[in-house]
Each structure stands twice: as structure tokens, then as C-alpha cells.
Design a protein around this motif. Sequence first.
Motif, PDB file in Angstrom:
ATOM      1  N   CYS A  13      47.581   3.527  61.535  1.00  0.00           N
ATOM      2  CA  CYS A  13      47.422   4.964  61.332  1.00  0.00           C
ATOM      3  C   CYS A  13      47.431   5.682  62.679  1.00  0.00           C
ATOM      4  CB  CYS A  13      46.115   5.230  60.601  1.00  0.00           C
ATOM      5  SG  CYS A  13      45.805   6.967  60.323  1.00  0.00           S
ATOM      6  N   ASN A  15      46.428   8.594  62.936  1.00  0.00           N
ATOM      7  CA  ASN A  15      45.333   9.555  62.919  1.00  0.00           C
ATOM      8  C   ASN A  15      44.044   8.935  63.438  1.00  0.00           C
ATOM      9  OD1 ASN A  15      44.167  12.064  62.356  1.00  0.00           O
ATOM     10  ND2 ASN A  15      43.358  11.286  60.426  1.00  0.00           N
ATOM     11  N   HIS A  21      47.000   1.347  56.939  1.00  0.00           N
ATOM     12  CA  HIS A  21      47.506   2.516  56.220  1.00  0.00           C
ATOM     13  C   HIS A  21      48.206   3.443  57.208  1.00  0.00           C
ATOM     14  CE1 HIS A  21      43.625   3.874  57.803  1.00  0.00           C
ATOM     15  NE2 HIS A  21      44.162   5.070  57.857  1.00  0.00           N
ATOM     16  N   SER A  23      49.247   7.327  58.579  1.00  0.00           N
ATOM     17  CA  SER A  23      48.459   8.520  58.865  1.00  0.00           C
ATOM     18  C   SER A  23      48.481   9.481  57.680  1.00  0.00           C
ATOM     19  CB  SER A  23      48.989   9.216  60.120  1.00  0.00           C
ATOM     20  OG  SER A  23      50.349   9.573  59.949  1.00  0.00           O
ATOM     21  N   CYS A  26      45.889   8.527  55.377  1.00  0.00           N
ATOM     22  CA  CYS A  26      44.587   8.356  56.006  1.00  0.00           C
ATOM     23  C   CYS A  26      43.502   9.066  55.199  1.00  0.00           C
ATOM     24  CB  CYS A  26      44.631   8.920  57.421  1.00  0.00           C
ATOM     25  SG  CYS A  26      43.129   8.608  58.342  1.00  0.00           S
TER      26      CYS A  26
END
Length: 66
Positions: A13, A15, A21, A23, A26
Motif C-alpha cells: 500500500c 498509503n 493490499h 492503496s 486501504c
Amino acid sequence: ARVCSRSPSPAVCYNCNEPGHFSRECPKEKRPSRPQADSPERPQCFNCHEPGHYARDCHKARRSRS
Ligand SMILES: [Zn+2]
Ligand SMILES: [Zn+2]
């Protein structure tokens, strides 16, 4: 056999920088890409009308009223 994902590299991610996972998936709150965190008092430039700095710190050309 589990047909999960064929991507060799796990998704990380952008983020929260956690793997597993993307972003866009997220669960955490998306943080803006701005380096400056939102402060309680947000200065706004009177020159270019952009938030984040004052007119005296403005890097843009100053408008001279003449
Ligand atoms: Zn995330
Ligand atoms: Zn400015």
C-alpha cells in the motif's frame, strides 16, 4: 490450488506502506500527498491565494498594484 494473484511481488500500500493490499483498498484514512500536515491554523497567501504559506513567503511573482 488457490488462484489468488499471479503477481510475483506482493502488493504494498502506498498509503500506509503495509503489504497485502493496495492503496485504493486501504482501510486506513487516506493521507494527502502534501508534505505539510494540516495544521489548525492554515495560512493563506494573499498573493497567489494558495493555502500553506503567507504572502511574504510566496515564491511566486508578486503582483504590484500600479
Ligand atoms: Zn494501506
Ligand atoms: Zn503565494
